[in-house]
Design an enzyme around this catalytic site. Structure first.
Site, PDB file in Angstrom:
ATOM      1  N   THR A  26       0.848  -1.190   0.000  1.00  0.00           N
ATOM      2  CA  THR A  26       0.000   0.000   0.000  1.00  0.00           C
ATOM      3  C   THR A  26       0.886   1.243   0.000  1.00  0.00           C
ATOM      4  OG1 THR A  26      -1.886  -1.066   1.012  1.00  0.00           O
ATOM      5  CG2 THR A  26      -1.663   1.287   1.434  1.00  0.00           C
ATOM      6  N   HIS A 176      -7.468 -10.853  -1.399  1.00  0.00           N
ATOM      7  CA  HIS A 176      -6.837 -10.466  -0.117  1.00  0.00           C
ATOM      8  C   HIS A 176      -7.681 -11.038   1.028  1.00  0.00           C
ATOM      9  CE1 HIS A 176      -4.685  -8.442   2.923  1.00  0.00           C
ATOM     10  NE2 HIS A 176      -4.580  -7.242   2.399  1.00  0.00           N
TER      11      HIS A 176
END
Ligand code: 8OZ
Length: 364
Positions: A26, A176
């Site tokens: 991220t 995920h």
């Protein structure tokens, strides 16, 4: 030393040129209004095309799936067009790239949600966590429990994102299921107090993940689908009363889907690889019939050893990939690594993103 880590492997539909994978990272540099990636992302991912394959940063499947400022999405035509520039450039550079499909569940803030709504979760239990919003770090908002009747719509959001990923030219998707986000919140006992068919027993807590995988592998075959789990990680305020039992059940059930790979965060995400008594990744790994990807705190020596010992077929590197665009080459030549600047990990511009130096050709 054997060179298995640096040799090719067919991973479902993906021809990986080596066993070194760029882990999802991220970086909070997408457009926060459109959730689209931009030119900087094209450069960033293309620089890293030397990996066996790239797993993108976590990417929301819907507006509701967003939990931090400036993370990208894969549900609008604009997002698809933006990602297509990334996948085309990575392919041109000889790389492969899959997109990580993300729904944050309760790890969000009303200011990041459509119409300022409450985030959704298995149960109405607030996480003891902070997230990053337009106002900096703020405590995550109190979520509402998803109605049983909403689950089919949620699964359709995964299917839609999968179809959009295919359209954007990705080589596959990674679901995920890790790090205390929605699917992990359903799996683990601390966050799932439901009394419908999605809560209670192991079978019930695993139901959403398995239904998502069923739907995603129907939309795109299993050879294009990977899964990330973090059985023993407390990331984002999750825990399970008996993670070994929970994840032995989950991993056995995965064999139905013919997945490209199973990606395991080994230990505490970004932290210790040590497990508690009674916890065994080796047992989980043996229950899985397909390709196993190890992740979390690997260095060159451990990666080489795990692959040589047949304990993992692939190794995903996260933080080392931030500062070393040519990590695979550096590992192969046992070259020194650049050190990352943690001040520029999350958010910001090109600094600390696309300006890390490559190894000079002359030094290898
Ligand atoms: C770091 C910061 C924000 C999100 C994860 C998607 O842990 C993340 C994440 C990591 O899986």
């Amino acid at each position: 030393m054997s060179d298995t880590l640096f040799s090719p492997l067919t991973v479902g539909a993906i021809e990986a040129k080596n066993r070194i994978v760029m882990a999802p990272l991220t970086r909070n540099r997408a457009d926060n209004d459109t959730d689209e990636v931009g030119d900087m992302h094209v450069e960033y991912y293309t620089q890293r095309a030397g990996a066996g394959f790239i797993i993108t940063e976590a990417t929301q499947i819907s507006p509701e799936g967003k939990g931090y400022l400036a993370t990208p999405g894969i549900y609008t035509e604009g997002q698809v067009a933006a990602w297509k520039k990334v996948t085309d450039a990575v392919h041109k550079a000889g790389g492969k790239i899959v997109v990580q499909l993300w729904h944050v569940g309760r790890i969000s803030h009303t200011s990041l949600q459509p119409d300022g709504q409450q985030p959704v979760a298995p149960s109405a239990l607030k996480a003891d966590m902070k997230t990053f919003t337009a106002n900096g770090f703020e405590p995550t908002s109190e979520p509402r429990a998803l109605e049983t009747s909403e689950i089919p719509r949620l699964i359709q959001d995964y299917v839609h994102a999968t179809k959009m990923a295919k359209k954007a030219g990705f080589d596959g998707v990674e679901v995920h299921g890790a790090n205390g986000y929605l699917l992990d919140q359903f799996l683990k006992t601390k966050t799932n107090k439901r009394d419908d068919q999605y809560g209670g027993s192991v079978e019930n807590r695993a139901r959403l993940l398995l239904e998502v995988l069923e739907a995603v592998t129907n939309a795109w075959d299993g050879a294009h689908v990977g899964l990330r789990l973090s059985p023993f990680s407390p990331a984002n305020d999750v825990s399970d009363d008996n993670p070994q039992e929970t994840f032995e059940y989950v991993v056995k059930e995965l064999n139905k889907f013919g997945l490209a790979y199973l990606h395991m965060v080994e230990g505490a995400t970004g932290g210790s690889r040590e497990l508690d008594e009674g916890e065994s990744l080796e047992t989980l790994r043996k229950l899985f019939d397909g390709i196993y990807m190890g992740n979390n705190g690997y260095d060159r020596a451990l990666a080489i050893k795990m692959v040589d010992d047949g304990k993992a077929e692939l190794i995903a590197f996260g933080r080392p990939y931030i500062a070393n665009p040519d990590l695979a080459k550096r590992l192969e030549h046992d070259a020194p690594l650049n050190k990352g600047d943690s001040d520029t990990y999350y958010g910001g511009g090109s600094k600390g993103y696309i300006d890390y130096p490559f190894l000079e050709e002359a030094t290898v």
